[in-house]
Scaffold this motif. Structure first.
Motif, PDB file in Angstrom:
ATOM      1  N   LYS A 148       5.406  -2.548   7.836  1.00 49.02           N
ATOM      2  CA  LYS A 148       4.528  -2.498   7.840  1.00 49.02           C
ATOM      3  C   LYS A 148       3.445  -1.177   6.237  1.00 49.02           C
ATOM      4  CE  LYS A 148       1.340  -4.986  10.237  1.00 49.02           C
ATOM      5  NZ  LYS A 148       0.182  -5.033  10.611  1.00 49.02           N
TER       6      LYS A 148
ATOM      7  N   ARG B 104       2.378  -1.435   2.837  1.00 49.92           N
ATOM      8  CA  ARG B 104       1.592  -1.249   2.047  1.00 49.92           C
ATOM      9  C   ARG B 104       1.729   0.071   1.338  1.00 49.92           C
ATOM     10  NH1 ARG B 104      -1.862   2.968   2.529  1.00 49.92           N
ATOM     11  NH2 ARG B 104      -0.212   4.216   3.715  1.00 49.92           N
TER      12      ARG B 104
ATOM     13  N   ASP C  51      -1.949  -4.573   6.666  1.00 52.41           N
ATOM     14  CA  ASP C  51      -0.682  -3.946   6.812  1.00 52.41           C
ATOM     15  C   ASP C  51      -1.662  -2.397   7.301  1.00 52.41           C
ATOM     16  OD1 ASP C  51       1.411  -5.659   6.551  1.00 52.41           O
ATOM     17  OD2 ASP C  51       0.865  -5.298   3.632  1.00 52.41           O
TER      18      ASP C  51
ATOM     19  N   LYS D 217       9.537  -5.829   2.580  1.00 58.95           N
ATOM     20  CA  LYS D 217       9.155  -7.424   2.414  1.00 58.95           C
ATOM     21  C   LYS D 217      10.361  -7.382   3.767  1.00 58.95           C
ATOM     22  CE  LYS D 217       4.959  -8.793  -0.473  1.00 58.95           C
ATOM     23  NZ  LYS D 217       4.737  -9.857  -1.450  1.00 58.95           N
TER      24      LYS D 217
END
Length: 468
Positions: free
Chosen positions: A129, A133, A162, A124
């Protein structure tokens, strides 16, 4: 085994007191071959269900459930199986709690959870992304493996922002469907399933099979048996079902044959059974896996109702041990039996009670009481003559039905004729409004707008021109 007899008696006495299902008969399947058809967490669930419910297979199934639990990381499931076998078979080695295994797996689970959460936090911070995920997916799978289904569902749900491809959308949906299925949240199953239905996939055939199987099982849980049967009958058999089956962690092709055939027999008439089941070329290869189901349907279609019920009764213990059918077996069998009685009486105006007893006698309940219940519920339109001991069928008055249908058709024709006459009158009086635009009242008072409307003969275009 003799030393474990008191434990088994106590175990199943507790099950009876708790309102659980107890199966005294030995099922027709071999436990080892049966459980090999499944993968994933459903293996433990099925073994534990058999161990809790089946007297002849109790100890064997519970021992296998303990071994299955210890092959994974779910401490809660191991303790659940241990508590059962401790009462049913206290002399077995599995009846001794392996505290060392419990402590070790608990520590490993906590360490793995901490590691995956830190890893996800780093992803994060990097704002990648795809990594986020995958981090949520790994965390969700970990929570699912240790039995924390609520946390697993949350982790899978966090994958949605995501996703970037259709495959990712399908993967998220399937994860959430599997979790909802384990939690028996049927509404959530159908809701998440609707989000992935129709999405193009690399293996569209497998996705369609998976969706139909899960949809059908959810409908069984909601007791919508006719819709569930229709869903199962739409499944196309693959050339090699063992290789292409994408739902072995939920059910097996044999289960699909049982679900589809049994529910169709309970809810469809003879014509539909012939067309949608016996003549269904896409479903027939699956139905052949459970030949007794096909035999029972054929016997019903051919009017051999007693033989049909006898065939099904022989396999009742098997279905009472199925994790999805267990709660509904009595209802399904009752519907099939009622259909057989109704079809048996249909060609006759009077049927002797003795002939019904010969065909449908049941040691569990009185046939007379069953007939009375069917008459009260409206399933069987008949009355019982206790003096002559015959069942007199009450046929509907065809003349009265024809008169009611004629009156209804006459009313529909009269209504349509009046509408046509009214339309013709409007056209003849030149009162038809063509290409009418939305009328906007002028800025003046309501009385001025009304006067302007009538001055122009009710023509909205002329009113707009006068207003301009």
């Amino acid at each position: 085994m003799a030393t474990d007899a008191p434990g088994l008696v106590a175990f199943f006495n507790d099950m009876n007191l708790q309102g659980g299902v107890v199966v005294q008969e030995t099922p027709k399947f071999d436990l080892d071959l049966y459980i090999q058809s499944y993968t994933g967490r459903t293996r433990f669930e099925r073994l534990l269900t058999i161990g809790r419910c089946c007297v002849p297979l109790c100890v064997e199934a519970l021992k296998a459930a303990v071994a299955e639990a210890k092959s994974g990381n779910d401490v809660g499931r191991y303790k659940e199986a241990y508590e059962c076998i401790k009462i049913a078979a206290p002399s077995e080695p599995e009846a001794v709690l392996d505290q060392a295994w419990v402590d070790r797996v608990t520590r490993e689970n906590r360490a793995q959870t901490h590691r995956l959460e830190l890893q996800l936090k780093g992803y994060k911070n990097n704002l990648i992304k795809e990594s986020i995920r995958m981090g949520n997916e790994d965390l969700g799978r970990h929570f699912e493996s240790i039995g924390d289904l609520a946390s697993a569902s949350e982790a899978y749900s966090r994958m949605r922002p995501d996703v970037s491809t259709s495959k990712h959308i399908v993967d998220v949906g399937k994860h959430l469907v599997d979790i909802a299925l384990q939690r028996r949240d049927w509404a959530m199953v159908l809701g998440n399933l609707a989000k992935i239905t129709g999405i193009p996939s690399e293996d569209d055939k497998a996705l369609q099979q998976y969706s139909k199987v899960v949809h059908g099982i959810a409908l069984i849980g909601l007791e919508k048996f006719r819709e569930a049967a229709t869903m199962f009958l739409r499944i196309d058999a693959a050339k090699d079902m063992k290789e292409t089956t994408d739902y072995s962690h939920i059910a097996s092709p044999n289960d699909v044959a049982v679900y589809g055939g049994l529910l169709a027999l309970a809810t469809m008439d003879r014509k539909d059974l012939q067309v949608h089941v016996l003549d269904n070329q896409s479903f027939r290869p699956i139905l052949e896996l459970e030949s007794h189901i096909r035999k029972a349907i054929s016997l019903f279609v051919n009017g051999r109702y007693s033989a049909c019920l006898t065939t099904l009764e022989a396999y009742r213990p098997d279905y009472m041990l199925d994790i999805y059918l267990q709660r509904h077996v009595r209802t399904i069998y009752s519907q099939i039996r009622s259909k057989c009685i109704v079809e048996y009486c249909r060609p006759f105006s009077r049927v002797t009670i003795n002939s019904l007893k010969e065909a449908f006698s049941s040691p569990d309940q009185s046939l007379i009481k069953e007939l009375i219940d069917m008459i009260h519920s409206g399933v069987l339109k008949a009355r019982i003559d206790n003096i002559d001991e015959v069942l007199v069928t009450v046929n509907s008055n065809p003349r009265k039905a024809m008169q009611a249908m004629t009156i209804e058709r006459t009313r529909l024709y009269e209504r349509e004729a009046m509408e046509r006459i009214r339309r013709m009158s409007l056209v003849a009086a030149d009162m038809e409004v063509k290409n009418a635009k939305k009328f906007t009242a002028p800025s003046g008072s309501h009385e001025e707008a009304t006067d302007m409307w009538f001055d122009n003969g009710g023509d909205p275009m002329a009113t707009v021109e006068s207003q301009a």
